[in-house]
Enzyme design. Sequence first.
Site, PDB file in Angstrom:
ATOM      1  N   GLY A   1     -12.119  37.880  12.107  1.00  0.00           N
ATOM      2  CA  GLY A   1     -12.505  36.554  12.553  1.00  0.00           C
ATOM      3  C   GLY A   1     -11.886  35.419  11.771  1.00  0.00           C
ATOM      4  N   GLY A   2     -11.515  35.642  10.514  1.00  0.00           N
ATOM      5  CA  GLY A   2     -10.950  34.578   9.713  1.00  0.00           C
ATOM      6  C   GLY A   2     -11.989  34.007   8.779  1.00  0.00           C
ATOM      7  N   PHE A   3     -11.921  32.694   8.563  1.00  0.00           N
ATOM      8  CA  PHE A   3     -12.825  32.073   7.599  1.00  0.00           C
ATOM      9  C   PHE A   3     -14.264  32.041   8.121  1.00  0.00           C
ATOM     10  CE2 PHE A   3      -8.643  30.271   6.569  1.00  0.00           C
ATOM     11  CZ  PHE A   3      -8.543  30.743   5.267  1.00  0.00           C
TER      12      PHE A   3
ATOM     13  N   PRO B   1      -8.456  39.959  11.057  1.00  0.00           N
ATOM     14  CA  PRO B   1      -8.974  40.957  12.002  1.00  0.00           C
ATOM     15  C   PRO B   1     -10.482  40.889  12.177  1.00  0.00           C
ATOM     16  CG  PRO B   1      -8.458  42.001   9.904  1.00  0.00           C
ATOM     17  CD  PRO B   1      -7.927  40.595   9.824  1.00  0.00           C
TER      18      PRO B   1
ATOM     19  N   TYR C   1       0.409  33.440  -2.234  1.00  0.00           N
ATOM     20  CA  TYR C   1      -1.018  33.592  -2.456  1.00  0.00           C
ATOM     21  C   TYR C   1      -1.281  33.321  -3.932  1.00  0.00           C
ATOM     22  CZ  TYR C   1      -1.279  36.124   2.032  1.00  0.00           C
ATOM     23  OH  TYR C   1      -1.213  36.497   3.356  1.00  0.00           O
TER      24      TYR C   1
ATOM     25  N   PRO D   1     -16.693  34.517  10.055  1.00  0.00           N
ATOM     26  CA  PRO D   1     -16.772  35.903  10.534  1.00  0.00           C
ATOM     27  C   PRO D   1     -17.181  35.984  11.999  1.00  0.00           C
ATOM     28  CG  PRO D   1     -17.867  35.663   8.408  1.00  0.00           C
ATOM     29  CD  PRO D   1     -17.560  34.279   8.889  1.00  0.00           C
TER      30      PRO D   1
END
Length: 316
Positions: free
Chosen positions: A246-248, A244, A94, A250
């Site tokens: 939804g990712g990129f 958790p 990261y 929402p």
Amino acid sequence: MHRSSLDCVHATCDGQAAHSSQPQQRISVNTYSPSQDQFTPAHCDRTFNRIGYGAMQLAGPHVWGPPTDRAAAVAVLRAALDAGVNHIDTSDFYGPHATNQIIREALHPYTDELTIVTKIGFLRGADQSWIPAASPQQLRDAVHSNLSNLGLDALDVVNFRAPGLDGADGSPIGEALAVLAVLKKEGLVRHIGLSNVDAQQVAEAQRITNIVCVQNHYNLVHRGDDALIDTLAAQGIAYVPFFPLGGFSPLQSGALNEVAAAMDARPMQVALAWLLQRAPNMLVIPGTSSVAHLRENVAAGALRLDAAALQALNAM
């Protein structure tokens, strides 16, 4: 007290929430602590508060470079621990390196109660690409890089992030797990987990070493791991959903919004509460760069979804 040994309190919790048909009140960020709901994986001497923190968003855009506001990133990490979080998910890819260096700046020397979980198995290219990196030397180098940037002598939990950019690809992972098992014997790694894997890969890894957690893509609308979650729960292995919320993109749902409105909560809090009630071995690691948003995420642990709410959400 700062960390000097692996000793910790082995508290466990069955994670089953009592369902109530009574109207819910707005949840308070001041009355709930993640320590009220814990899970200790099998073969593990670390107890996890089931609401943790995912540090990916502390890096710059596209998980690349340092954050725009480093002081704000430090403040979020310190606020997470103040709110009762004792589980941070990170990786040296990261940034790369930026997130781990911020964690060290904000929290080192670490308390005995804090568990830092990191991932290896990928590198970042100069073009910001994600490159599989699972040769024995690459894995060993990744462990040492995480140790250096976090300021640790041993890593609490290391997840091997299996190949496949769009989900588990089913490729053999035994060679990589054998390397991690050696690093564990050397004392550089205390516990081993997996990320981006299917059930066959989990079984392959378990023939080599104990697995304490599995981290895969899962949320209200992405439920391909339902059977795996139940299998891991029966084995006492933690399941940690990434993305958790939804990712990129929402999570967006009329049903989710309706349940949230009825409970006087925010939709993303309801989505987290659904995960926590899905299985007792579920650990959630929502990420944010905002202290206010962090507190909302933590407060989601106080929500209890009744049967009608669960039915509406399960039908999404």
